[in-house]
Scaffold this motif. Structure first.
Motif, mmCIF file in Angstrom:
data_model
loop_
_atom_site.group_PDB
_atom_site.id
_atom_site.type_symbol
_atom_site.label_atom_id
_atom_site.label_comp_id
_atom_site.label_asym_id
_atom_site.label_seq_id
_atom_site.Cartn_x
_atom_site.Cartn_y
_atom_site.Cartn_z
ATOM 1 N N ALA A 1 0.827 -1.202 0.000
ATOM 2 C CA ALA A 1 0.000 0.000 0.000
ATOM 3 C C ALA A 1 0.861 1.252 0.000
ATOM 4 C CB ALA A 1 -0.936 -0.020 1.214
ATOM 5 N N LEU A 2 1.962 1.240 0.755
ATOM 6 C CA LEU A 2 2.854 2.400 0.764
ATOM 7 C C LEU A 2 3.466 2.638 -0.604
ATOM 8 C CD1 LEU A 2 4.321 4.606 2.383
ATOM 9 C CD2 LEU A 2 6.083 2.912 2.950
ATOM 10 N N THR A 3 3.880 1.563 -1.268
ATOM 11 C CA THR A 3 4.463 1.699 -2.608
ATOM 12 C C THR A 3 3.433 2.233 -3.592
ATOM 13 O OG1 THR A 3 5.909 -0.168 -2.112
ATOM 14 C CG2 THR A 3 5.697 0.474 -4.416
ATOM 15 N N VAL A 4 2.215 1.725 -3.503
ATOM 16 C CA VAL A 4 1.159 2.204 -4.397
ATOM 17 C C VAL A 4 0.887 3.673 -4.157
ATOM 18 C CG1 VAL A 4 -1.311 1.975 -4.907
ATOM 19 C CG2 VAL A 4 0.095 -0.058 -4.689
ATOM 20 N N TRP A 5 0.878 4.106 -2.877
ATOM 21 C CA TRP A 5 0.613 5.523 -2.582
ATOM 22 C C TRP A 5 1.705 6.421 -3.167
ATOM 23 C CZ3 TRP A 5 3.385 8.919 0.682
ATOM 24 C CH2 TRP A 5 2.734 10.160 0.905
ATOM 25 N N MET A 6 2.958 6.003 -3.087
ATOM 26 C CA MET A 6 4.053 6.803 -3.648
ATOM 27 C C MET A 6 3.971 6.877 -5.165
ATOM 28 S SD MET A 6 7.211 5.476 -1.243
ATOM 29 C CE MET A 6 8.374 6.536 -2.079
#
Length: 856
Positions: free
Chosen positions: A307-312
């Motif tokens: 999820a963090l990678t997708v948000w970035m």
């Protein structure tokens, strides 16, 4: 001459064809699409990675659930087999006891010993009872641990309920029968569940009672299900209504387990317990286990990193997208305007200030059939101008260039490339550049050929419709509700009432139809739709009424209905038709029918004149004989006062009889208006029989009758119904006389009975004769006016009879009677309803209304 360059040596390695195809496809994409793929590529990879992780966890969990479900199914089926074998063993032991009892190989003491051995040996068996054929408990042995509701005392009667119904089933099938699970409450509030097996006893082919074995369902679960199954699962016994009979369900899930997206209920399986059937099911549910902290933590860690990678990546993609949008804004705006112009159905043409065409859109080219190159740059006269209207088109163009065109546009005729002419409407507006200066004129053109044709057809259709309405032989008027305005009136209405709305309102008032909605203070006390149809007004059926208009001296048939006028107002249309000739014809027909009935009665009495004279001669002769006898005996002083009184009473009785005969004949032939009144059926039939019996005696015909008891009164004209009965009995006597039958077979039977016909209560009158019957040609014309099979007959008797019956809402029919293939007579039948249908109320006080309802 230069030496040719040799080709390069072939590479023995295979060329990376997929990589080359990818490069060619990449070069074919636009820069904006390449940027989109660059930004979306990592995002797609992360999404696919996250989906793969979720799929892997889900797949492993599904496999684990399948293994658990298979293990539960296998263990439950094993437990069911063990429980089934235990039930079959007890059933066989009870059947063995039943055979010994049926064969009288054991007595009461032996039964108690065997029952005690079974109950003590098998804890789930709580009681064994011997019930005789009269449902009384003969012997019973009950376990000391049994509940109070399982105690059976010797001599008790089986209680109604599940035990009694199972007893009846065992008696009918003559086979061992298991009852449904029974649930009961003990005196201390505990719930007990039990199951009964009833084994029938046979005494030389006759049913001799049953052997009842009471099982404790909790004992079946405790001693019948293997311990290795109960240790692994939460095992319960339930009925077909999902009521838990024994055992306890597993504990609920923990809150931590509910956080897992794949957490589901534990594996469960249920199967019916044979031989009990679907009434008792064994269910097992695995104890829920958690996946552990490590597995859950790993899953949530991977999910959080993804999820963090997708948000970035989404943040980077938004920044790139705003940059690309600025580059595509101009291209999008240009493409949009061009697409909008190309998709328009209206032709667009731009002229400069000198009248030269500078722009045309595809719709203009499609209308004229000319291409853009044929029009752009042309000066007048233009190729789409008709040759015969060049001067007119030049004048139009001059007005257009000088701004003298009307704001609503103007109509012109335009020529296509193939020479076809069509009508168009043009609108002109100035063409302003970005600096605010006028550079020319923009003209929009619309093809109006089809709308113009439709408008002309509508005008012609309206003229035809108006012509038809004006030529109708009925007055048509339309007026809005709540207003004194007349919206439409045809020629006949205006000739009758002029152009005033009062005629429309008067017809509605006489017909009894509401013409206006209440207004003002009336709204406080009256519903706005009071008296109007409950359906949607514009779809309600029309109201019909017949009224008399004194001003016109005419009878009018008024039909009204509600409609929505062209301006949306609710209006009422009235159609009035002149029915004065028809009303006069109906009155004349009623008078003729009444005269025919009177003539028929006179003809009937004329035919009966000799018989009537003979009938009157009998009482008159008796009176004469009584008087002469009394005179002679008085002169000889040979009569006492008592004998004299007896003779005088007989003389008075014969005189009264003669007077009754004359009074009935006068009432029958008397001409009077039809008068319906409640009439007693027995009295009516008796009067008709007395008058008709004179004619029957003349033909030597015997009359028998049957009148049902407690017949209801009929609302009829008594004289008319008596006339029908006399005519039918007279015709029956004449038919018998023509058949030359012996005296023993010269019979006429009159039957009067109540019936139900066409869903209504009626009284049916039947006249049966033993005559010649009706031939097919006579039956076909039986009720035809002026048709008769008698030389002296007028042919109006049966026609009048049917008209009289139908005027009383009844029916008449005639059928032949057969004995095998031989015709043995005929039967005339008619019926009158006990409660005649209410006739539709008229709109006026017509003096002939009652006659029209009584006489057909």
């Amino acid at each position: 001459m230069s030496k040719p360059v040799p080709p390069p040596p072939l590479d023995p390695r295979p060329s990376p064809e997929p990589l080359g195809m990818w490069r060619r496809w990449w070069r074919m994409q636009s820069p904006s699409q390449q940027d989109r793929f660059i930004t979306l590529g990592p995002l797609l990879a992360v999404v696919l990675f996250l989906a793969a992780v979720i799929a892997a966890f889900g797949y492993l969990r599904i496999e684990e659930i399948d293994r658990e479900q298979q293990a539960v199914s296998r263990d439950v089926e094993y437990a069911q087999q063990r429980l089934r074998l235990r039930l079959l063993e007890r059933q066989e032991q009870l059947m063995r006891i039943g055979r010994d009892v049926s064969n009288k190989e054991i007595d009461a003491e032996g039964f108690i010993l065997q029952a005690e051995a079974l109950v003590n040996q098998y804890p789930e068996l709580m009681a064994v009872s011997w019930v005789d054929s009269k449902r009384r408990i003969k012997l019973a042995y009950v376990s000391p641990s049994a509940s109070t509701n399982q105690l059976h005392a010797t001599g008790d009667q089986l209680k109604p309920g599940e035990t009694a119904s199972t007893y009846d089933l065992a008696r009918d099938l003559r086979q061992p029968v298991y009852s449904r699970p029974m649930v009961a409450r003990t005196s201390n509030g505990y719930r007990t569940t039990s199951l009964q097996l009833q084994v029938p006893l046979d005494n030389q082919g006759k049913f001799d009672g049953v052997i009842i074995g009471d099982y404790a369902i909790d004992g079946l679960l405790r001693f019948g299900v293997p311990t290795e199954v109960t240790a692994k699962y939460a095992v319960t016994l339930v009925d077909d209504k999902n009521l838990v009979l024994a055992g306890s369900p597993p504990p609920p899930r923990s809150r931590a387990a509910r956080l897992l997206p794949w957490s589901d209920s534990a594996a469960a399986y249920e199967i019916p317990v044979s031989p009990v059937g679907n009434g008792l099911l064994i269910r097992a549910e695995g104890y829920r286990a958690s996946l552990g902290v490590v597995g859950s933590g790993f899953f949530w860690l991977v999910s959080a990193l993804s999820a963090l990678t997708v948000w970035m990546l989404l943040g980077n993609w938004r920044h790139t997208r705003r940059r690309v949008q600025a580059q595509q804004a101009l291209i999008s705006e240009t493409n949009f305007r061009r697409a909008m112009e190309n998709s328009m159905l209206t032709g667009m043409r731009a002229l400069d200030l000198q009248g030269r065409i500078t722009y045309v859109n595809p719709a203009f080219c499609q209308m004229t059939g000319l291409s853009e190159s044929d029009l752009v740059g042309r000066t007048p006269p233009f190729p789409h101008w008709p040759e015969a209207e060049l001067d007119t088109m030049m004048a139009r163009l001059d007005d257009e260039l000088h701004g003298r065109t009307p704001p609503g546009g103007f109509e012109v005729r335009v020529k296509r490339k193939n020479g076809q002419i069509f009508d168009a409407r043009m609108y002109v507006s100035p063409l302003i550049d970005p600096r605010g200066q006028q550079t020319g004129w923009m003209t929009s053109m619309t093809d109006i050929t089809e709308p113009k044709r439709i408008r002309e057809e509508l005008i012609a259709s309206y003229e035809r419709f108006t012509t038809v309405l004006q030529g109708l032989d009925a007055a048509v008027s339309v007026a809005p509700l709540g207003s004194e305005e007349l919206l439409f009136a045809n020629k006949l209405y205006r000739s009758w009432f002029g152009g005033d709305v009062s005629g429309h309102m008067n017809m509605i008032a006489q017909a009894g139809v509401p013409a206006a909605l209440p207004t003002g203070d009336e709204l406080d006390a009256v519903d706005g739709l009071a008296g109007l149809p409950t359906d949607e007004l514009t779809t309600a059926q029309s109201e019909n009424a017949e009224i008399f208009v004194p001003e016109l001296s005419k009878w009018l048939e008024v039909r009204s209905r509600y409609l929505t006028w062209v301006d949306g107002r609710l209006a009422q249309m009235v159609i009035a038709t002149d029915i004065t000739p028809r009303r006069h014809a109906e009155e004349q027909a009623a008078q003729q029918n009444e005269r025919a009935q009177t003539a028929s009665r006179l003809i009937t009495m004329g035919e009966m004149a000799s018989s009537v004279a003979h009938e009157l001669n009998q009482p008159l002769t008796a009176i004469n004989n009584y008087c002469n006898g009394m005179v002679s005996r008085i002169r000889g002083q040979q009569i006492s006062n008592e004998d004299l009184l007896v003779a005088l009473e007989k003389t008075a009785k014969q005189a009264h009889r003669a007077g009754q005969i004359i009074q009935r004949i006068r009432a029958f032939v008397k001409r009077s208006e039809p008068n319906r009144a409640p009439a007693d059926v027995a009295t009516l039939v008796s009067n008709a029989m007395e008058l008709a019996e004179i004619e029957l005696k003349r033909h030597r015909v015997r009359l028998t009758h049957y009148i049902a008891a407690r017949l209801p009164n009929l609302m009829v004209d008594r004289i008319l119904i008596e006339q029908v009965l006399i005519n039918l009995m007279k015709n029956a006597a004449e038919s018998i006389a023509q058949s030359n039958l012996p005296t023993a077979r010269r019979n006429v039977e009159l039957r009067v009975v109540p019936k139900q016909i066409e869903n209504q209560s009626v009284v049916e009158f039947s006249v049966l004769d033993s005559g010649l019957g009706l031939s097919p040609e006579v039956k076909a014309r039986l009720f035809e006016a002026f048709y008769s099979t008698k030389a002296e007959g007028m042919g109006i008797g049966l026609k009048l009879c049917r008209s009289i019956v139908e005027s009383h809402q009844g029916r008449m029919e005639a059928v032949n009677l057969y004995n095998g293939d031989e015709m043995v007579g005929c039967r005339f039948t008619f019926w009158i309803p006990v409660t005649p249908p209410q006739s539709h109320a008229g709109a006026t006080s017509d003096s002939r209304a009652d006659k029209d309802a009584d006489v057909d």
